[in-house]
Design a protein around this motif. Structure first.
Motif, PDB file in Angstrom:
ATOM      1  N   LYS A 118       0.829  -1.211   0.000  1.00 44.70           N
ATOM      2  CA  LYS A 118       0.000   0.000   0.000  1.00 44.70           C
ATOM      3  C   LYS A 118       0.862   1.258   0.000  1.00 44.70           C
ATOM      4  CE  LYS A 118      -4.368  -1.704   1.637  1.00 44.70           C
ATOM      5  NZ  LYS A 118      -5.181  -2.121   2.795  1.00 44.70           N
ATOM      6  N   SER A 119       2.002   1.185   0.677  1.00 46.40           N
ATOM      7  CA  SER A 119       2.902   2.342   0.716  1.00 46.40           C
ATOM      8  C   SER A 119       3.436   2.663  -0.665  1.00 46.40           C
ATOM      9  CB  SER A 119       4.067   2.075   1.682  1.00 46.40           C
ATOM     10  OG  SER A 119       3.571   1.939   3.000  1.00 46.40           O
ATOM     11  N   ASN A 161       1.054   4.656  -2.575  1.00 49.08           N
ATOM     12  CA  ASN A 161       0.723   5.959  -1.967  1.00 49.08           C
ATOM     13  C   ASN A 161      -0.459   5.899  -1.005  1.00 49.08           C
ATOM     14  OD1 ASN A 161       2.551   8.047  -2.683  1.00 49.08           O
ATOM     15  ND2 ASN A 161       1.858   7.824  -4.807  1.00 49.08           N
ATOM     16  N   GLU A 162      -0.710   4.720  -0.412  1.00 47.83           N
ATOM     17  CA  GLU A 162      -1.809   4.608   0.550  1.00 47.83           C
ATOM     18  C   GLU A 162      -1.283   4.137   1.901  1.00 47.83           C
ATOM     19  OE1 GLU A 162      -4.338   1.818  -1.431  1.00 47.83           O
ATOM     20  OE2 GLU A 162      -5.184   3.329  -2.793  1.00 47.83           O
TER      21      GLU A 162
END
Ligand SMILES: [Zn+2]
Ligand SMILES: [Zn+2]
Length: 369
Positions: free
Chosen positions: A350-351, A354-355
């Motif tokens: 997720k990183s 961009n989350e």
């Protein structure tokens, strides 16, 4: 019996920790103790999708580790020994076809999990297959006789070696496919790990103008783009990128446009077509879209544009990427920003999308962290 812990994708956006039996290693095979599984934009997309072949998958296709155990023939064939730090390409090819003889394993049908149910590719092949350990989100990875192994040069840490995949893609797409070289003018769209790697490849090859585009949330990445050698960076949300490119090039345009936006659809293609020089430029594309209304075929033919498709890396581009890392000529450590453990795999993916964590460029999953 000894067990191997792995993070396994069991459905769309669903991971589970599972144990697998430690595979038997014969004369022909080897076992790699995982150090770093790099995560890229492809993982972000794949993670959300249904299981492509039906069975569960150990993700992780950018894999660095130590040869933990290896058969005699494996060592002979690959020129490695136990304890060596290696990068293993995700393609597990046939070694019989013409593509394989050229070191172009990416095109070998034995690696094509989409069309070939027995296709082998780390991070894509289901763990239902014999030996199970077909992905980097695990403590160990199984290496059959036909794994493609590159020795990591001395002085390159496992984490730095973790960016060999984007860097080899950079060399493949910019230098081999798009012929960037001495005095080239290049537009790189997208300042993620892939775009930043292209800067290094282009700079090393002698490009004399490198323009990198990004969005406002890419501010930090655009700063690093400048440190790595970009001459100009453009925030496309703050200024008109085409007007700026034409201003920078005195209306001439660029020789090559490289799409590293990972899913901005038709926008980078349209900008590339406009920003290329009057005749004979090269447009490197990544086709995620299924439809392209008003595809500018007229402009492409009138401008005599060559279209190239981004598609992984060859053996040679991997070797060149490793040499580039060993030279320490560019501060590529700036790109390796985050590390996570095996139980944080979901947050790690997720990183990258961009989350999750902030200011992420390249994420390393460390299965023993
Ligand atoms: Zn990747
Ligand atoms: Zn082949």
């Amino acid at each position: 019996m000894e067990k191997v812990l792995a993070s396994v994708k069991i459905g769309p956006s669903k991971l589970e920790m599972r144990e697998f039996p430690m595979p038997e290693i014969d004369e022909e095979s080897a076992l790699m103790k995982m150090e770093v599984a790099g995560i890229c934009g492809t993982d972000v997309k794949m993670f959300k999708q249904p299981l492509a072949t039906g069975g569960p998958v150990i993700m992780g296709h950018e894999n660095i580790g130590y040869i933990a155990k290896a058969g005699r023939k494996f060592c002979e064939r690959k020129g490695v020994k136990e304890g060596d730090l290696v990068f293993v390409e995700h393609y597990v090819p046939c070694f019989k076809c013409e593509w394989c003889h050229k070191g172009e394993y990416r095109h070998c049908s034995a690696t094509d999990w989409r069309s070939n149910p027995n296709g082998r590719r780390y991070g894509y092949t289901t763990s239902d297959n014999p030996y199970h350990l077909w992905g980097g989100f695990a403590q160990y990875t199984y290496l059959p006789w036909n794994a493609v192994v590159h020795k990591v040069p001395a002085g390159v840490t496992p984490e730095l070696a973790g960016i060999v995949t984007p860097l080899s893609n950079g060399i493949e797409w910019a230098l081999f496919d798009s012929q960037v070289g001495y005095a080239s003018k290049v537009l790189i769209q997208g300042p993620g790990q892939q775009g930043l790697s292209q800067i290094v490849a282009c700079k090393q090859a002698g490009a004399d103008l490198i323009i990198v585009t990004g969005t406002t949330k890419d501010a930090k990445r655009l700063e690093i783009a400048k440190v790595l050698g970009a001459d100009y960076v453009i925030d496309v949300q703050k200024e008109d990128p085409l007007a700026r490119i034409m201003d920078i090039t005195a209306g001439e345009g660029v020789d090559v446009s490289l799409d590293c936006t990972a899913g901005a659809g038709t926008i980078p293609v349209m900008l590339g077509v406009e920003a290329l020089k009057r005749k004979g430029g090269t447009l490197l594309i990544q086709g995620e879209m299924t439809d392209f209304p008003n595809f500018p075929i007229g402009k492409i033919t009138v401008k005599y544009i060559t279209i190239k498709c981004a598609r992984g890396h060859s053996y040679r581009s991997c070797e060149l990427a490793l040499q580039q890392l060993a030279s320490h000529r560019f501060p590529l450590e700036l790109v390796t920003t985050h590390t996570f453990g095996l139980n944080e795999a979901e947050y790690a993916i997720k990183s990258v999308g961009n989350e999750g964590a902030k200011d992420v460029i390249h994420v390393s999953l460390l299965p023993w962290k």
